[in-house]
Write an enzyme that holds these catalytic residues in place. Structure first.
Site, PDB file in Angstrom:
ATOM      1  N   ALA A   1       0.834  -1.200   0.000  1.00  0.00           N
ATOM      2  CA  ALA A   1       0.000   0.000   0.000  1.00  0.00           C
ATOM      3  C   ALA A   1       0.867   1.248   0.000  1.00  0.00           C
ATOM      4  O   ALA A   1       2.033   1.220   0.402  1.00  0.00           O
ATOM      5  CB  ALA A   1      -0.914   0.000   1.224  1.00  0.00           C
ATOM      6  N   ASP A   2       0.275   2.331  -0.469  1.00  0.00           N
ATOM      7  CA  ASP A   2       0.926   3.637  -0.440  1.00  0.00           C
ATOM      8  C   ASP A   2      -0.154   4.681  -0.184  1.00  0.00           C
ATOM      9  O   ASP A   2      -1.207   4.643  -0.822  1.00  0.00           O
ATOM     10  CB  ASP A   2       1.641   3.925  -1.753  1.00  0.00           C
ATOM     11  N   THR A   3       0.099   5.578   0.761  1.00  0.00           N
ATOM     12  CA  THR A   3      -0.887   6.589   1.141  1.00  0.00           C
ATOM     13  C   THR A   3      -0.295   7.987   0.996  1.00  0.00           C
ATOM     14  O   THR A   3       0.845   8.221   1.380  1.00  0.00           O
ATOM     15  CB  THR A   3      -1.345   6.390   2.604  1.00  0.00           C
TER      16      THR A   3
ATOM     17  N   GLY B   1      -3.335   3.717  -2.312  1.00  0.00           N
ATOM     18  CA  GLY B   1      -3.288   2.712  -3.366  1.00  0.00           C
ATOM     19  C   GLY B   1      -2.953   1.390  -2.718  1.00  0.00           C
ATOM     20  O   GLY B   1      -2.125   1.327  -1.802  1.00  0.00           O
TER      21      GLY B   1
END
EC number: 3.6.1.9
Length: 191
Positions: free
Chosen positions: A69-71, A106
């Site tokens: 994940a990427d925030t 994401g």
């Protein structure tokens, strides 16, 4: 049982994944460097980074399911990542003060054995109260803004700055559990 690998060193993501699937996973931190990607939307940016993190970790295993994940936090048309120092943290907090911001994550689920990737994103809207310089200085002094997109942690002292949210709280923390659950079910259906 399929081996689950979380491609993140984030203790927050680890706790969230534990809520969803229990302790049946391992952590393997991605070495992917989040290079700057020009001329993309925030949604394209986080999905690109989550996919690259998953692919990076997948190179270390022959089978299993990678979760990456990427925030980011978006204020107006500006993407706010993690602050590099105290001054950057203060500036970000001033920028989000009194604003409606978005947390966009994401998320990629990559089944190595079947070479199957699913990537999605989730958006949550957050209204931040007006912050005084004293509140900003005090908060930066706690050290909590560091390592957090937008310089605040909704699961910590930063919750005091939140007037309301619209959407998934787990997304703001860094791992949108309802979306992840749907992705894992979809991947399982394909077996």
């Amino acid at each position: 049982m399929t081996k689950i690998i979380l491609a993140s060193a984030s203790p927050r993501r680890k706790e969230l994944l534990k809520q969803l699937i229990g302790d049946n996973f391992q952590v393997f931190t991605s070495s992917y460097g989040e290079e700057r990607v020009e001329r993309v939307t925030p949604e394209e940016l986080v999905t690109h980074h989550s996919l690259e993190k998953a692919r990076d970790v997948a190179g270390n295993f022959r089978d299993g399911v990678i979760i990456a994940a990427d925030t980011v936090v978006v204020c107006g048309d500006e993407v706010l990542g993690k602050p590099e120092n105290e001054n950057a943290a203060r500036e970000m907090l001033r920028r989000i003060s009194g604003q409606q911001i978005q947390a966009i994550t994401g998320i990629t689920v990559f089944d190595i054995g079947r070479d199957r990737e699913l990537t999605q994103y989730e958006t949550t809207r957050i209204w931040i109260s007006d912050l005084t310089e004293k509140e900003i200085d005090s908060y930066v002094g706690t050290g909590e803004p560091f390592g957090k997109a937008g310089s605040f942690a909704i699961q910590g002292k930063g919750a005091d700055f939140v007037e309301r949210i619209e959407g998934d709280l787990s997304n703001v923390v860094g791992l949108p559990l309802p979306v992840l659950k749907e992705m894992l079910v979809e991947l399982d259906k394909e077996n």
